[in-house]
Each structure stands twice: as structure tokens, then as C-alpha cells.
Design a protein around this motif. Structure first.
Motif, PDB file in Angstrom:
ATOM      1  N   ARG A   1     -35.311  43.528 -17.813  1.00 50.04           N
ATOM      2  CA  ARG A   1     -36.095  42.357 -17.413  1.00 50.04           C
ATOM      3  C   ARG A   1     -37.305  42.803 -16.597  1.00 50.04           C
ATOM      4  O   ARG A   1     -37.210  43.733 -15.804  1.00 50.04           O
ATOM      5  CB  ARG A   1     -35.231  41.396 -16.592  1.00 50.04           C
ATOM      6  N   ARG A   2     -38.418  42.128 -16.778  1.00 42.58           N
ATOM      7  CA  ARG A   2     -39.637  42.499 -16.058  1.00 42.58           C
ATOM      8  C   ARG A   2     -39.433  42.463 -14.556  1.00 42.58           C
ATOM      9  O   ARG A   2     -39.981  43.275 -13.814  1.00 42.58           O
ATOM     10  CB  ARG A   2     -40.783  41.560 -16.452  1.00 42.58           C
ATOM     11  N   GLU A   3     -38.645  41.497 -14.073  1.00 45.36           N
ATOM     12  CA  GLU A   3     -38.450  41.363 -12.626  1.00 45.36           C
ATOM     13  C   GLU A   3     -37.635  42.505 -12.041  1.00 45.36           C
ATOM     14  O   GLU A   3     -37.608  42.687 -10.815  1.00 45.36           O
ATOM     15  CB  GLU A   3     -37.785  40.035 -12.300  1.00 45.36           C
ATOM     16  N   ASP A   4     -36.976  43.283 -12.898  1.00 50.49           N
ATOM     17  CA  ASP A   4     -36.217  44.425 -12.391  1.00 50.49           C
ATOM     18  C   ASP A   4     -37.122  45.553 -11.912  1.00 50.49           C
ATOM     19  O   ASP A   4     -36.670  46.476 -11.218  1.00 50.49           O
ATOM     20  CB  ASP A   4     -35.293  44.977 -13.486  1.00 50.49           C
TER      21      ASP A   4
ATOM     22  N   ALA B   1     -39.655  45.735  -9.779  1.00 48.08           N
ATOM     23  CA  ALA B   1     -40.109  45.847  -8.390  1.00 48.08           C
ATOM     24  C   ALA B   1     -39.269  46.855  -7.611  1.00 48.08           C
ATOM     25  O   ALA B   1     -39.796  47.730  -6.912  1.00 48.08           O
ATOM     26  CB  ALA B   1     -40.091  44.489  -7.718  1.00 48.08           C
TER      27      ALA B   1
ATOM     28  N   VAL C   1     -46.389  44.024 -12.454  1.00 49.07           N
ATOM     29  CA  VAL C   1     -45.448  44.056 -11.346  1.00 49.07           C
ATOM     30  C   VAL C   1     -46.163  44.360 -10.028  1.00 49.07           C
ATOM     31  O   VAL C   1     -45.835  43.795  -8.982  1.00 49.07           O
ATOM     32  CB  VAL C   1     -44.314  45.072 -11.624  1.00 49.07           C
TER      33      VAL C   1
ATOM     34  N   SER D   1     -48.168  41.111  -8.932  1.00 49.60           N
ATOM     35  CA  SER D   1     -47.426  39.866  -8.727  1.00 49.60           C
ATOM     36  C   SER D   1     -46.152  40.024  -7.917  1.00 49.60           C
ATOM     37  O   SER D   1     -45.434  39.040  -7.709  1.00 49.60           O
ATOM     38  CB  SER D   1     -47.079  39.254 -10.091  1.00 49.60           C
ATOM     39  N   THR D   2     -45.838  41.227  -7.454  1.00 48.64           N
ATOM     40  CA  THR D   2     -44.578  41.438  -6.754  1.00 48.64           C
ATOM     41  C   THR D   2     -44.488  40.616  -5.467  1.00 48.64           C
ATOM     42  O   THR D   2     -45.491  40.371  -4.791  1.00 48.64           O
ATOM     43  CB  THR D   2     -44.383  42.930  -6.415  1.00 48.64           C
ATOM     44  N   SER D   3     -43.268  40.228  -5.157  1.00 44.22           N
ATOM     45  CA  SER D   3     -43.009  39.514  -3.898  1.00 44.22           C
ATOM     46  C   SER D   3     -42.369  40.427  -2.856  1.00 44.22           C
ATOM     47  O   SER D   3     -42.064  39.986  -1.746  1.00 44.22           O
ATOM     48  CB  SER D   3     -42.095  38.305  -4.167  1.00 44.22           C
TER      49      SER D   3
END
Length: 566
Positions: free
Chosen positions: A443-446, A448, A479, A482-484
């Protein structure tokens, strides 16, 4: 002539001899090395030969040049040259020491000098030394050249070599029995042996903070490239990423200006344009920037309109720039034009403008073009090379093949993931045994957390944040952008082409970072479903790394790239 220019700081006599040798007729097969540094000098810590002439079937001549308007020898044996302090070490001794040092070095490299007259002479450019210097056991009359010889340079040098060879024939039994050398092959080897050994330029200290003080020596291929630029009015240099095209473009621009010419060096990418401006900011007579910046200036626009679309950049802006150029003075037309990333610029409207920016145009002007038409044409059309050939049919071609940027293991991974055929095979740098890192994600969110750990691993290895760049085929949705993650948001900042700021980690799109490099690169968001020209972007992104490469690849994309389950 190597190099093909004489610096402004050179003594007037050296400038005069340089010009005379450069313009002399009948010397097409000679090679003249100017200001040849001698690291292994027989007397001094280091020395220099003003000129070394390698002439096939004639010999090797070392020339010491003296520009002084007066030459005297005192009763105490000291030389008085112009206003210089008296010295016991005269010009003939200087020439002799330089000659012996060069000859010994060539022999140490197993260059066959049998029957090759290795000679020395002193060229007094400000006085009639041949008529006024007395006979002396310290030199032969044929070893003296003077101001009168500048008008008949080729004949004067041939006279020295001929009489010097006759002297060696008389003194050394069987010398030159079968004729005097060197032959063409030996002459080429002499030049190839002397030039790489002594011409060294500082590059890494300016390019990478981790390598301040490191010396990068030109490879022979790059010397041939610069020779080709000197010998031809127009040259197209091609080669894959990492073969030194941008470096050679900047070096060529400085050499053109050193010869008293004015002109431009243009590129496509904004970040590369800014980087080139910073490096070449002190070069007077050189305009540096991107083609689009130059078009905006010529069109008298402070910037593009808010609604600028592809039609504006591809058609409207070039037309307005042409109109603006027609209204400006002839001073806009340069003596030379150098273009990097030509594969992204070779379109009809852009070439129409470039054609008018250099005297003689693209067909007959002094034009040096650098590009990679195989994988880095991520903006230009597929037929860019053919379009360029139609406009400049007389361009000489020179292909660069040796990778000067990447460590070998990085190059081999580029071959694998970029599907290069035949791929990188020759590398200038020595491998350090550390493999690039490939990390797959689902997953793209992985990414970060993976990115943060990858940065930490590089820092543990000793890389500063300023030496690390995060690249992605994506823009605002990457990433890095846009990372948090709080720490990543604190240290990440977009690359702008200027020198990195201490404590900050740069990120950019692969598109915008083309033409640049960094010691450590992390490529993220490699998902084959995100857009077009994906393989080209993989190739460009991975080749930005000089020493460490970490690649974050979506699982299915990695399977496709390596052609097997991973």
C-alpha cells in the motif's frame, strides 16, 4: 591543441606561441600539449612544460617559452630575464629538466622511444635570440627559437626537429637507422600516456560535501570528447545517464569563453538550470539558464500566465520569443550555443529559436549539443534525433559510454530494473561492495515508515541529510510531499536546484531532478500503474545516485521489473 584554448592569465609569449602553433599550416598530424604539469619532475617537487609537440615521423619536442624583452647572462653565470630576479637556473636548463622528466615518465610506462628524437628548445618570443645569443657549450644553436620564428612556425619547429635528429644520429650509434619515429600509433600512445597522468581537475569538492578535496581525473573517453569539440564546428554528444554530459557541457562553455567568445548554455529542467547558473555565475560573457527562461526573457514576460497550458509552452511562447528576438539588437546572437538535454528540446518551434541564437545557425554555427535519446527523453518526442538531424545535417557525432557517476553495483541494478540493453558495462569508479537496497510495499501509505527507516540507515552509515535526496515519479501526491509523519515533515523540503540547507532533506520529482545527482538517493512510489513512460522514469531516477541507492517498489511492479517472483 590540448587544451584547445589559452587562458587569459598566460604570459604573452605563451599566448603568441599558442596562436602560432594553432594557426600553422601543415601541422594537421601534430598534437600540441600546452601547460603540461609534471608531477614527477627530476629536480622540483613539481614542474611544468610550456609546450610539448608530438609529431609523427619527426619526434617529441619540449619547448620552454620566455616572453621577456631583454635577455642577459652575467659574468657570475646568472641569467637576467627582463625584470625578473637573477637566477642560476636558466631557460635551457629548465627545458632540459622538463624533457628528461617527460622522457623518464614515458619510459616508466613502457612507451617505446627507440629512434624517437626527444628534444628540447627555448623560444624567446620578445627578442631576436637566434642572432644575438653567443655560442655556448650549454646549448646548441638549433635549440633556439625567437620572435622571427612566429611568422613561420611550422618550418621553425621542423627545423629544430630535423637538426636535433641529425645531432642524435651523429652521437648515438644506429639511432634512427630505420627512420625517425614516432609512428602514428606510438604518437597516439605518447599523448594518451602524458595527458591523463598530468591533467587533473577538482570536481568532487564542489559537487559533494562528503568528498571535499577528492580529485576526479578525466577518463580518456572524455578527453576525446573535448578534442572532438575543439576539432569540429558542431558536435552532438550522446550517451546514457552518468557519462558526464552535463559536466562536459559546462566545461566546454568555460573553454569557449576563455577563447574570447560569448554565448549561451541552455537546458530543459529548471533545477538543472539553477544549478548550472550557480556553478558558472562568475563566467563573464556566458548566459546560463533553461530554454523556457530564455524564451520568457526574449518575449519580455516576467513569468508564464496563470492559465499557461501545453500549447503556450510548445507554440505560443516560442513564437513570442522569436518576435522579441527580432526586435532586439544583434548582441543577442552568440558566438556559440551549448544545449544540454537536447532530447527534450528538439522540436520544430524550439529549434527555430535556437537557430537564430547563434551565428551561422544550427547548420553552420558553433553548436555543441548533449543528450540521451534512448531513455531520458521523458518530455520530448520519440523522433527528436531525426528532427535534429534534419536541422543540423553536418553535426559530428560522439558517443559517451563510460559511466563516471554511479558505483558499479548501482549501475548493474539500473541495468536490471531499467531493462537496459546492453546496459552499463564500463565504470570509472571503484566499487565499494555495498549493494543497493530494494524494498517492496503493498500500500502507498506503507511507504512513510519505510522511508523514515531508510533515511535513518543512511544517517547511521555517515550520510548527512544534505547528501540524501528523495525522488518520486509523483508530484504533490508523493510520499515525501504528502506524508503526515511529524519528523519527515520537519526535515523534508522541496529541491530548488540550489545548494542543500544544513539539517534539511531534499525531495523532488524524478522529472525535475534529471541532470542532477546526489550521494544517496531514495526513489519512492515506483508503481507501474501511475503513468506513462514508467521505465524511462525508473532509469532516470535510479541513475541520480552516486554512492547509495534505496528503491521503494510496489510488489506487482517489482515482479514485472525483474521478470520473476520476488
Amino acid at each position: 591543441m590540448i587544451p584547445a584554448y589559452c587562458t587569459e592569465s598566460a604570459p604573452p609569449g605563451e599566448k603568441a606561441v599558442f596562436a602560432a602553433l594553432r594557426d600553422a599550416a601543415g601541422t594537421e598530424h601534430w598534437t600540441v600539449l600546452h601547460s603540461l604539469g609534471i608531477a614527477q619532475h627530476e629536480r622540483q617537487v613539481e614542474g611544468e612544460a610550456d609546450f610539448v609537440i608530438v609529431a609523427p615521423d619527426a619526434g617529441l619536442l619540449v619547448i620552454e617559452v620566455k616572453s621577456h624583452l631583454s635577455v642577459a647572462r652575467g659574468s657570475d653565470g646568472t641569467w637576467r630575464l627582463g625584470q625578473d630576479p637573477p637566477t642560476l637556473r636558466g631557460p635551457f636548463q629548465q627545458a632540459q629538466e622538463a624533457m628528461h622528466s617527460i622522457r623518464d615518465f614515458l619510459r616508466s610506462k613502457r612507451v617505446d622511444l627507440r629512434d624517437v628524437p626527444v628534444l628540447r628548445a627555448v623560444w624567446f618570443t620578445g627578442v631576436r635570440a637566434r642572432a644575438t645569443l653567443p655560442d655556448s657549450p650549454e646549448w646548441h644553436s638549433w635549440q633556439v627559437l625567437d620572435s622571427s620564428d612566429l611568422a613561420t612556425t611550422a618550418q621553425a619547429v621542423e627545423r629544430v626537429m630535423r637538426e636535433g635528429a641529425q645531432h642524435l644520429d651523429a652521437m648515438i650509434k644506429y639511432f634512427g637507422f630505420g627512420g625517425h619515429g614516432p609512428d602514428r600509433a606510438t604518437a597516439d600512445r605518447i599523448v594518451a600516456t602524458l595527458r591523463p597522468r598530468f591533467e587533473v581537475v577538482m570536481t568532487a569538492g564542489d559537487r559533494r560535501q562528503a568528498r571535499e578535496g577528492q580529485l576526479a581525473q578525466f577518463v580518456e573517453e572524455q578527453y576525446h570528447a573535448l578534442d572532438s569539440a575543439a576539432d569540429n564546428r558542431g558536435v552532438l554528444f550522446t550517451g546514457p545517464a552518468g557519462t558526464g554530459k552535463t559536466f562536459l557541457a559546462a566545461e566546454s562553455a568555460q573553454r569557449e569563453v576563455a577563447q574570447g567568445r560569448t554565448g549561451r548554455i541552455l537546458c530543459f529542467n529548471r533545477l538543472l538550470g539553477r544549478s548550472l547558473r550557480e556553478k558558472l555565475t562568475d563566467v563573464v560573457g556566458l548566459r546560463v539558464g533553461t530554454l523556457h527562461q530564455e524564451m520568457l526573457r526574449l518575449a519580455d514576460l516576467s513569468g508564464p500566465p496563470i492559465d499557461a497550458d501545453n500549447d503556450f509552452w510548445a507554440r505560443v511562447l516560442p513564437e513570442r520569443a522569436l518576435e522579441g528576438l527580432a526586435e532586439r539588437s544583434a548582441g543577442e546572437v552568440g558566438d556559440f550555443l551549448i544545449v544540454d538535454e537536447i532530447q527534450d528540446i528538439a522540436t520544430g518551434p524550439y529549434l527555430d529559436l535556437l537557430d537564430l541564437l547563434v551565428k551561422g545557425g544550427l547548420r553552420d554555427g558553433r553548436v555543441l549539443l548533449f543528450g540521451d535519446f534512448e531513455r531520458q527523453a521523458i518530455y520530448g518526442s520519440e523522433d527528436a534525433r531525426e528532427v535534429l538531424r534534419d536541422r543540423s545535417p553536418h553535426l559530428a557525432s560522439f558517443r559517451l559510454s563510460e559511466n563516471c557517476r554511479n558505483l558499479p553495483r548501482i549501475g548493474y541494478q539500473v541495468n536490471l530494473l531499467g531493462h537496459l540493453t546492453p546496459g552499463f558495462r564500463e565504470f570509472r569508479r571503484t566499487d565499494d561492495g555495498i549493494d543497493p537496497t530494494i524494498i517492496k510495499y503493498v500500500r502507498r501509505e506503507d511507504q512513510a515508515s519505510i522511508l523514515r527507516k531508510a533515511i535513518g540507515d543512511l544517517r547511521d552509515e555517515g550520510f548527512d541529510l544534505t547528501e540524501i535526496v528523495v525522488l518520486s515519479p509523483l508530484g504533490d501526491s508523493s510520499v515525501a510531499a504528502s506524508t503526515s509523519d511529524p519528523w519527515l515533515r520537519q526535515v523534508l523540503s522541496p529541491a530548488d536546484g540550489s545548494k542543500p540547507i544544513k539539517g534539511r532533506l531534499r525531495y523532488a520529482t524524478i522529472h525535475s531532478f534529471k541532470g542532477l545527482d546526489a550521494p544517496a538517493v531514495i526513489v519512492t512510489d515506483l508503481d507501474g500503474s501511475v503513468g506513462s513512460r514508467f521505465d524511462a522514469l525508473v532509469y532516470v531516477g535510479l541513475t541520480r545516485a552516486t554512492d547509495r541507492l534505496t528503491t521503494l517498489v510496489e510488489t506487482n511492479t517489482l515482479r514485472r521489473l525483474v521478470g520473476a517472483e520476488t
